[in-house]
Write an enzyme that holds these catalytic residues in place. Structure first.
Site, short mmCIF file in Angstrom:
data_model
loop_
_atom_site.label_atom_id
_atom_site.label_comp_id
_atom_site.label_asym_id
_atom_site.label_seq_id
_atom_site.Cartn_x
_atom_site.Cartn_y
_atom_site.Cartn_z
N LYS A 1 1.02 -1.32 -0.48
CA LYS A 1 0.18 0.10 0.26
C LYS A 1 0.93 1.41 -0.15
CE LYS A 1 -4.18 -1.24 2.61
NZ LYS A 1 -4.77 -1.10 3.90
N ASP B 1 -9.72 2.27 3.22
CA ASP B 1 -10.38 1.94 4.46
C ASP B 1 -11.09 3.17 5.32
OD1 ASP B 1 -9.08 -0.35 3.92
OD2 ASP B 1 -6.88 0.35 4.42
P1 NAD Z 1 -0.89 -3.20 11.36
O1 NAD Z 1 0.44 -3.81 11.74
O2 NAD Z 1 0.22 -1.89 10.54
O3 NAD Z 1 -0.80 -2.10 12.49
C1 NAD Z 1 -0.97 -2.71 14.08
C2 NAD Z 1 -1.01 -2.46 14.89
O4 NAD Z 1 -1.21 -3.27 16.00
C3 NAD Z 1 -0.01 -1.38 15.65
O5 NAD Z 1 -1.22 -0.58 15.65
C4 NAD Z 1 0.47 -2.04 16.75
O6 NAD Z 1 1.46 -0.93 17.75
C5 NAD Z 1 -0.49 -3.06 17.49
N1 NAD Z 1 -0.41 -3.96 18.52
C6 NAD Z 1 0.74 -4.98 17.72
N2 NAD Z 1 0.49 -6.17 19.17
C7 NAD Z 1 0.18 -5.42 19.71
C8 NAD Z 1 -0.53 -6.38 21.31
N3 NAD Z 1 0.58 -7.19 21.51
N4 NAD Z 1 -0.68 -5.26 21.79
C9 NAD Z 1 -1.33 -4.01 21.36
N5 NAD Z 1 -1.03 -3.40 19.41
C10 NAD Z 1 -0.17 -3.97 19.22
O7 NAD Z 1 -1.74 -4.01 10.92
P2 NAD Z 1 -3.02 -2.89 10.03
O8 NAD Z 1 -2.89 -2.99 8.65
O9 NAD Z 1 -3.77 -1.48 10.72
O10 NAD Z 1 -4.33 -3.90 11.07
C11 NAD Z 1 -5.20 -4.22 12.23
C12 NAD Z 1 -6.45 -4.81 11.80
O11 NAD Z 1 -7.04 -4.18 11.05
C13 NAD Z 1 -6.06 -5.91 11.47
O12 NAD Z 1 -6.30 -6.99 12.11
C14 NAD Z 1 -6.27 -5.93 10.04
O13 NAD Z 1 -7.08 -7.63 9.68
C15 NAD Z 1 -7.38 -5.26 10.65
N6 NAD Z 1 -8.13 -4.66 9.17
C16 NAD Z 1 -9.58 -3.98 8.79
C17 NAD Z 1 -9.86 -3.65 7.86
C18 NAD Z 1 -11.16 -3.56 7.69
O14 NAD Z 1 -11.78 -3.55 6.23
N7 NAD Z 1 -11.60 -3.93 8.32
C19 NAD Z 1 -8.98 -3.15 7.15
C20 NAD Z 1 -7.48 -2.64 7.20
C21 NAD Z 1 -7.31 -4.04 8.85
#
Ligand code: NAD
Length: 287
Positions: free
Chosen positions: A73, A109
């Site tokens: 992305k 998103d």
């Molecule tokens: P990312 O890897 O960019 O970010 C991960 C986030 O989680 C960070 O803020 C990190 O600090 C935090 N994190 C990781 N492990 C942690 C822990 N043990 N305790 C506290 N915080 C923790 O991931 P992303 O792409 O932003 O995705 C995040 C979630 O959102 C995922 O579950 C993904 O599937 C979901 N998502 C959903 C949609 C949708 O359309 N519903 C779109 C994008 C992402």
């Protein structure tokens, strides 16, 4: 299908890695067929370093548009000709529209997140949000909520490599929407988390906590929730996280991540075709 694909069929694609599990081909192909559009959708497994080639191919084959998923992305945002206002602020895209050779990058998103709230009867305008997370999903929805008139956004993240993203998001929102107050705190500060949630209208989990294999976990003590708090999650696997279950238990309005996923896809469909995606029909078909 053999009758639907012809020499004139326009192609839409998904780029990223992995893509084998993606529900996008089924959703978009169903919608194209439903609306009688001469389009088809395919997924291609492309690594980050192959993205320049993929974008060249997109131009060469006059691919009409593309979704972009992890981990491509951010690099994709550097390879297109223009960016939507939100994509410019965020520096990442999940949609490319090919308008007669001009490639424009969008990020849907955050649009999907705001629409999911709206579908659950909640408007972000004038609201105070507490958002847990500073990764891709968190940044996209924080920026979109600011653009859509949120009053205040308090970002909490653990002290990891993502924390600096939250500081950057605060800076960028400050430039684009100075009237929106953005606060950044570490998740260790539980007293702050409790007091910020007590003053918030909407609480959002945008971390991976709650998602498999961290399912059954929540970053928020159930005692911090109250019935008039709106609780949203970006996690869609499982469909209901522990946070969403706790919130439902207390009678909160909830917006689970599956809706965000559907509406970000529908927003992309709108950009691709200029039409509203037949989401209700697709949901009925999917069941
Ligand atoms: P990312 O890897 O960019 O970010 C991960 C986030 O989680 C960070 O803020 C990190 O600090 C935090 N994190 C990781 N492990 C942690 C822990 N043990 N305790 C506290 N915080 C923790 O991931 P992303 O792409 O932003 O995705 C995040 C979630 O959102 C995922 O579950 C993904 O599937 C979901 N998502 C959903 C949609 C949708 O359309 N519903 C779109 C994008 C992402």
């Amino acid at each position: 299908m053999e009758k639907r694909i012809s020499g004139t069929t326009g192609l839409f694609i998904l780029l990223g890695s992995p893509v084998g599990h993606s529900g996008s081909p089924a959703m978009y192909n169903f919608s194209f067929q439903k609306q009688g559009l001469d389009y088809a959708y395919m997924a291609f497994d492309v690594k980050k370093e192959q993205m320049p080639q993929a974008i060249d191919a997109l131009r060469l084959f006059k691919v009409r548009g593309s979704n972009v998923t992890m981990p491509c992305k951010s690099v994709a945002a550097t390879l297109v000709d223009d960016l939507s206002p939100a994509a410019k602020i965020i520096g990442a895209i999940n949609v490319i529209v090919n308008d007669n050779g001009k490639l424009t990058g969008h990020i849907t998103d955050g649009i999907g997140f705001v629409r999911n709230l709206k579908e659950n009867g909640v408007d972000v305008s004038g609201k105070k949000l507490v958002v847990l997370g500073a990764g891709g999903a968190a940044t996209a929805l924080q920026v979109q909520c600011a653009l859509d008139g949120a009053k205040e956004i308090s970002i909490f993240n653990r002290d990891d490599e993502f924390y600096k993203n939250a500081e950057k998001t605060k800076e960028k929102i400050g430039e684009a929407k100075p009237e929106v107050k953005v606060n950044v705190y570490t998740l260790d500060d539980q007293a702050k988390l409790k007091s910020e949630i007590s003053q918030a209208d909407i609480l959002v989990n945008a971390t991976v906590v709650g998602m498999k294999p961290l399912d059954g976990q929540s970053l928020v003590d159930k005692k911090y929730l109250r019935p008039d708090l709106v609780v949203a999650d970006t996690v869609y696997n499982p469909l209901k996280t522990k946070l969403i279950e706790d919130a439902e238990d207390l009678g909160c309005t909830v917006a689970p991540g599956k809706g965000m996923l559907l509406w970000q896809g529908a927003a992309a469909y709108g950009l691709f075709t200029g039409k509203e995606m037949p989401t209700a029909e697709y949901q009925a078909y999917e069941k």
